[in-house]
Design a protein around this motif. Structure first.
Motif, PDB file in Angstrom:
ATOM      1  N   LEU A  85      -8.751   0.600 -16.144  1.00 55.38           N
ATOM      2  CA  LEU A  85      -8.521  -0.644 -15.399  1.00 55.38           C
ATOM      3  C   LEU A  85      -9.837  -1.263 -14.966  1.00 55.38           C
ATOM      4  O   LEU A  85     -10.733  -0.575 -14.485  1.00 55.38           O
ATOM      5  N   ARG A  86      -9.946  -2.555 -15.105  1.00 56.17           N
ATOM      6  CA  ARG A  86     -11.152  -3.276 -14.703  1.00 56.17           C
ATOM      7  C   ARG A  86     -10.891  -4.149 -13.474  1.00 56.17           C
ATOM      8  O   ARG A  86     -11.677  -5.015 -13.158  1.00 56.17           O
ATOM      9  N   LYS A  87      -9.784  -3.916 -12.816  1.00 51.05           N
ATOM     10  CA  LYS A  87      -9.456  -4.651 -11.600  1.00 51.05           C
ATOM     11  C   LYS A  87     -10.069  -3.936 -10.396  1.00 51.05           C
ATOM     12  O   LYS A  87     -10.232  -2.720 -10.410  1.00 51.05           O
ATOM     13  N   THR A  88     -10.368  -4.697  -9.360  1.00 44.91           N
ATOM     14  CA  THR A  88     -10.896  -4.098  -8.134  1.00 44.91           C
ATOM     15  C   THR A  88      -9.778  -3.356  -7.411  1.00 44.91           C
ATOM     16  O   THR A  88      -8.592  -3.620  -7.640  1.00 44.91           O
ATOM     17  N   LYS A  94      -3.102  -5.354  -4.014  1.00 49.06           N
ATOM     18  CA  LYS A  94      -2.277  -6.556  -3.904  1.00 49.06           C
ATOM     19  C   LYS A  94      -1.143  -6.531  -4.922  1.00 49.06           C
ATOM     20  O   LYS A  94       0.001  -6.853  -4.595  1.00 49.06           O
ATOM     21  N   ILE A  95      -1.444  -6.129  -6.148  1.00 50.11           N
ATOM     22  CA  ILE A  95      -0.411  -6.070  -7.182  1.00 50.11           C
ATOM     23  C   ILE A  95       0.659  -5.051  -6.811  1.00 50.11           C
ATOM     24  O   ILE A  95       1.857  -5.322  -6.935  1.00 50.11           O
ATOM     25  N   ILE A  96       0.252  -3.878  -6.334  1.00 53.48           N
ATOM     26  CA  ILE A  96       1.226  -2.854  -5.953  1.00 53.48           C
ATOM     27  C   ILE A  96       2.084  -3.346  -4.794  1.00 53.48           C
ATOM     28  O   ILE A  96       3.308  -3.222  -4.813  1.00 53.48           O
ATOM     29  N   PHE A 107       6.091  -3.020  -4.114  1.00 47.91           N
ATOM     30  CA  PHE A 107       6.167  -1.682  -3.547  1.00 47.91           C
ATOM     31  C   PHE A 107       5.608  -1.654  -2.125  1.00 47.91           C
ATOM     32  O   PHE A 107       5.414  -0.594  -1.548  1.00 47.91           O
ATOM     33  N   GLY A 108       5.334  -2.827  -1.557  1.00 52.11           N
ATOM     34  CA  GLY A 108       4.732  -2.926  -0.230  1.00 52.11           C
ATOM     35  C   GLY A 108       5.564  -2.335   0.884  1.00 52.11           C
ATOM     36  O   GLY A 108       5.018  -1.862   1.875  1.00 52.11           O
ATOM     37  N   THR A 109       6.877  -2.330   0.738  1.00 52.73           N
ATOM     38  CA  THR A 109       7.720  -1.746   1.777  1.00 52.73           C
ATOM     39  C   THR A 109       8.001  -0.270   1.516  1.00 52.73           C
ATOM     40  O   THR A 109       8.368   0.451   2.433  1.00 52.73           O
TER      41      THR A 109
END
Length: 128
Positions: A85-88, A94-96, A107-109
């Motif tokens: 993965l090349r994402k920070t 944020k994506i998760i 999946f934030g909750t």
């Protein structure tokens, strides 16, 4: 009037600092990144051992929450491969938490910040 000018100058300086920070990995020559030697001090060794434990916990979380879309080996299935993965970390978090509309659930909750950091630690171990 002086206060406005001072605030504007401070905001400009912070913006420039932020842009420099964000772009700094892109500004390094490839040889500079390659020539950096890993630290061998006791603190980094202890941190890496702690990270191994986090990565193991992250793998377990991955198996229970992510593998059904990203594959048991994280090489992709319905969802994309998660290798190299090349994402920070901030972007992955944020994506998760928020998901991707029409592609990935939120999946934030379900996962707390420590769970997400463990998942990221696991994802960072996935190298081709």
């Amino acid at each position: 009037m002086e206060t406005k000018a001072a605030l504007l100058a401070a905001a400009s300086a912070l913006t420039l600092l932020g842009v420099t920070f964000v772009l700094s990995p892109l500004l390094l020559p490839a040889t500079a990144a390659a020539s950096q030697k890993p630290s061998t001090n006791i603190v980094s060794t202890a941190a890496s051992h702690g990270m191994e434990g986090e990565a193991k916990r992250g793998h377990s979380l991955f198996d229970h929450n992510c593998a059904h879309c990203h594959g048991d080996d994280a090489r992709g299935d319905e969802g994309p491969s998660l290798y190299d993965l090349r994402k920070t970390d901030a972007r992955i978090t944020k994506i998760i938490k928020e998901g991707i509309k029409g592609e990935m659930p939120r999946f934030g909750t379900k996962l707390n910040d420590a769970d997400i950091q463990a998942l990221i630690a696991y994802l960072r171990t996935l190298k081709n």
